[in-house]
Design a protein around this motif. Structure first.
Motif, PDB file in Angstrom:
ATOM      1  N   LEU A 263       3.575   6.241  -5.311  1.00  0.00           N
ATOM      2  CA  LEU A 263       3.374   6.505  -6.734  1.00  0.00           C
ATOM      3  C   LEU A 263       2.289   7.550  -6.963  1.00  0.00           C
ATOM      4  CD1 LEU A 263       3.624   2.867  -8.158  1.00  0.00           C
ATOM      5  CD2 LEU A 263       5.324   4.691  -8.332  1.00  0.00           C
ATOM      6  N   SER A 264       1.216   7.485  -6.145  1.00  0.00           N
ATOM      7  CA  SER A 264       0.151   8.486  -6.255  1.00  0.00           C
ATOM      8  C   SER A 264       0.662   9.881  -5.927  1.00  0.00           C
ATOM      9  CB  SER A 264      -1.007   8.119  -5.323  1.00  0.00           C
ATOM     10  OG  SER A 264      -2.003   9.130  -5.341  1.00  0.00           O
ATOM     11  N   THR A 265       1.474   9.969  -4.875  1.00  0.00           N
ATOM     12  CA  THR A 265       2.031  11.266  -4.485  1.00  0.00           C
ATOM     13  C   THR A 265       3.025  11.775  -5.515  1.00  0.00           C
ATOM     14  OG1 THR A 265       1.777  10.664  -2.157  1.00  0.00           O
ATOM     15  CG2 THR A 265       3.246  12.510  -2.663  1.00  0.00           C
ATOM     16  N   TRP A 266       3.876  10.870  -5.994  1.00  0.00           N
ATOM     17  CA  TRP A 266       4.901  11.241  -6.967  1.00  0.00           C
ATOM     18  C   TRP A 266       4.287  11.777  -8.258  1.00  0.00           C
ATOM     19  CZ3 TRP A 266       7.556   7.354 -10.617  1.00  0.00           C
ATOM     20  CH2 TRP A 266       8.536   8.010 -11.374  1.00  0.00           C
TER      21      TRP A 266
ATOM     22  N   VAL B 130       0.836  -1.198   0.000  1.00  0.00           N
ATOM     23  CA  VAL B 130       0.000   0.000   0.000  1.00  0.00           C
ATOM     24  C   VAL B 130       0.871   1.249   0.000  1.00  0.00           C
ATOM     25  CG1 VAL B 130      -1.796   1.274   1.235  1.00  0.00           C
ATOM     26  CG2 VAL B 130      -1.834  -1.233   1.209  1.00  0.00           C
ATOM     27  N   LEU B 131       1.988   1.191   0.717  1.00  0.00           N
ATOM     28  CA  LEU B 131       2.908   2.331   0.746  1.00  0.00           C
ATOM     29  C   LEU B 131       3.471   2.608  -0.646  1.00  0.00           C
ATOM     30  CD1 LEU B 131       4.882   1.593   4.049  1.00  0.00           C
ATOM     31  CD2 LEU B 131       2.924   3.136   3.713  1.00  0.00           C
ATOM     32  N   ILE B 132       3.671   1.561  -1.421  1.00  0.00           N
ATOM     33  CA  ILE B 132       4.133   1.742  -2.799  1.00  0.00           C
ATOM     34  C   ILE B 132       3.083   2.498  -3.611  1.00  0.00           C
ATOM     35  CG2 ILE B 132       4.750   0.536  -4.934  1.00  0.00           C
ATOM     36  CD1 ILE B 132       5.882  -1.713  -3.205  1.00  0.00           C
ATOM     37  N   ALA B 133       1.824   2.087  -3.452  1.00  0.00           N
ATOM     38  CA  ALA B 133       0.738   2.765  -4.166  1.00  0.00           C
ATOM     39  C   ALA B 133       0.630   4.224  -3.744  1.00  0.00           C
ATOM     40  CB  ALA B 133      -0.585   2.038  -3.920  1.00  0.00           C
TER      41      ALA B 133
ATOM     42  N   GLY C  65      -4.456   9.487  -2.759  1.00  0.00           N
ATOM     43  CA  GLY C  65      -4.037   9.090  -1.420  1.00  0.00           C
ATOM     44  C   GLY C  65      -5.194   8.732  -0.508  1.00  0.00           C
ATOM     45  N   LYS C  66      -6.218   9.591  -0.464  1.00  0.00           N
ATOM     46  CA  LYS C  66      -7.367   9.359   0.405  1.00  0.00           C
ATOM     47  C   LYS C  66      -8.093   8.074   0.029  1.00  0.00           C
ATOM     48  CE  LYS C  66     -11.648  11.522   2.049  1.00  0.00           C
ATOM     49  NZ  LYS C  66     -12.526  12.718   1.946  1.00  0.00           N
ATOM     50  N   GLU C  67      -8.311   7.875  -1.281  1.00  0.00           N
ATOM     51  CA  GLU C  67      -9.012   6.677  -1.733  1.00  0.00           C
ATOM     52  C   GLU C  67      -8.227   5.408  -1.402  1.00  0.00           C
ATOM     53  OE1 GLU C  67      -8.710   9.414  -3.384  1.00  0.00           O
ATOM     54  OE2 GLU C  67     -10.773  10.057  -3.765  1.00  0.00           O
ATOM     55  N   ILE C  68      -6.896   5.488  -1.552  1.00  0.00           N
ATOM     56  CA  ILE C  68      -6.058   4.321  -1.259  1.00  0.00           C
ATOM     57  C   ILE C  68      -6.127   3.961   0.220  1.00  0.00           C
ATOM     58  CG2 ILE C  68      -3.671   3.498  -1.159  1.00  0.00           C
ATOM     59  CD1 ILE C  68      -3.154   5.125  -3.720  1.00  0.00           C
ATOM     60  N   VAL C  69      -6.045   4.971   1.081  1.00  0.00           N
ATOM     61  CA  VAL C  69      -6.090   4.721   2.526  1.00  0.00           C
ATOM     62  C   VAL C  69      -7.456   4.183   2.933  1.00  0.00           C
ATOM     63  CG1 VAL C  69      -6.007   5.795   4.808  1.00  0.00           C
ATOM     64  CG2 VAL C  69      -4.309   6.417   3.076  1.00  0.00           C
TER      65      VAL C  69
END
Length: 251
Positions: free
Chosen positions: A19-22, A13-16, A28-32
């Motif tokens: 990549l989203s931030t980069w 998840v940290l990888i996702a 970010g919100k949806e992933i969390v």
């Protein structure tokens, strides 16, 4: 799998998130939220299923299947929020599909009527039906808008609502079923499905895993066809007004 291994799995998840931030995707919100909901929901369902399997009660099995049908119906009906009564039609479609497919498998001895088999198989059938119905509603919304002139011309010439929308209905049903059968064409070559992979990882023979996966995929094909046809028969009138005019808010 140990608890420590489970915690390490969250590194994906940290990888996702990275990549989203980069890439400034704003995901970010949806992933969390998705990660938290997925984890909590699966853990909760795991404990519930453990209780049901140990109780060996068909009442709990029925209640669990009803819950799955209701949630799936609500999720699929969101694509047709402007269609009054679509939820109940989808609910009926899912219920009939589950009874027809699972009931047939139990009747011919393909599935043992125990909670360990009934609940997972019902979940996979209902999940397939949910995807099919969601695609059907989306496609119907697009098709009715694209073919509005044709449908209204047929109505003006005296055609019934069913006759006027028959071509649109057929295209929407076909489009909703295509993903299921496309998956069947490439399964085993492009992907190894989750059920088969899980059985192999758990130590089952690959041949036994393949047999169960074939059963599952053939069931999916039946569920896709039944649910697509059922929802089309039950819902096509919702795209018309009470005086048989095509709705203006079909999208």
């Amino acid at each position: 799998m140990s608890d420590i291994s489970m915690w390490f799995a969250f590194a994906f998840v940290l990888i996702a998130l990275f990549l989203s931030t980069w890439q400034k995707l704003g995901m970010g919100k949806e992933i969390v939220i998705g990660t938290v909901r997925c984890t909590v929901q699966l853990l909760a369902i795991g404990y519930v299923l453990q209780f049901i399997f140990h109780s060996d009660s068909y009442l709990f099995v029925a209640l669990f299947v009803i819950m799955m049908v209701t949630v799936a119906s609500w999720n699929a009906s969101r694509r047709g929020a402007q269609l009054k009564g679509i939820f109940w039609r989808i609910l009926l479609s899912f219920g009939l599909t589950a009874v027809a497919t699972i009931g047939s498998m139990v009747a011919v001895g393909l599935v043992t009527p125990t909670p360990q088999y009934l609940i997972p198989m019902s979940g996979m059938v209902i999940g397939t039906s949910m995807i099919v119905c969601g695609l059907y509603i989306s496609q119907m919304n697009r098709e009715t808008e694209t073919a509005r002139g044709e449908i209204e011309a047929l109505l003006a010439l005296g055609a019934s609502s069913r006759q006027a929308i028959q071509g649109t209905l057929r295209r929407a049903v076909k489009a909703s079923m295509i993903p299921t059968f496309d998956t069947m064409k490439t399964i085993g070559l492009v992907q190894l499905p989750g059920m088969m992979t899980g059985m192999i990882i758990a130590g089952a023979s690959p041949i036994d895993a393949v047999r169960y996966q074939i059963l599952t995929m053939l069931t999916f094909s039946s569920a896709a066809a039944i649910s697509a046809v059922m929802i089309s028969l039950l819902s096509y009138r919702l795209w018309f007004t009470n005086d048989s005019m095509l709705r203006q808010d079909a999208e």
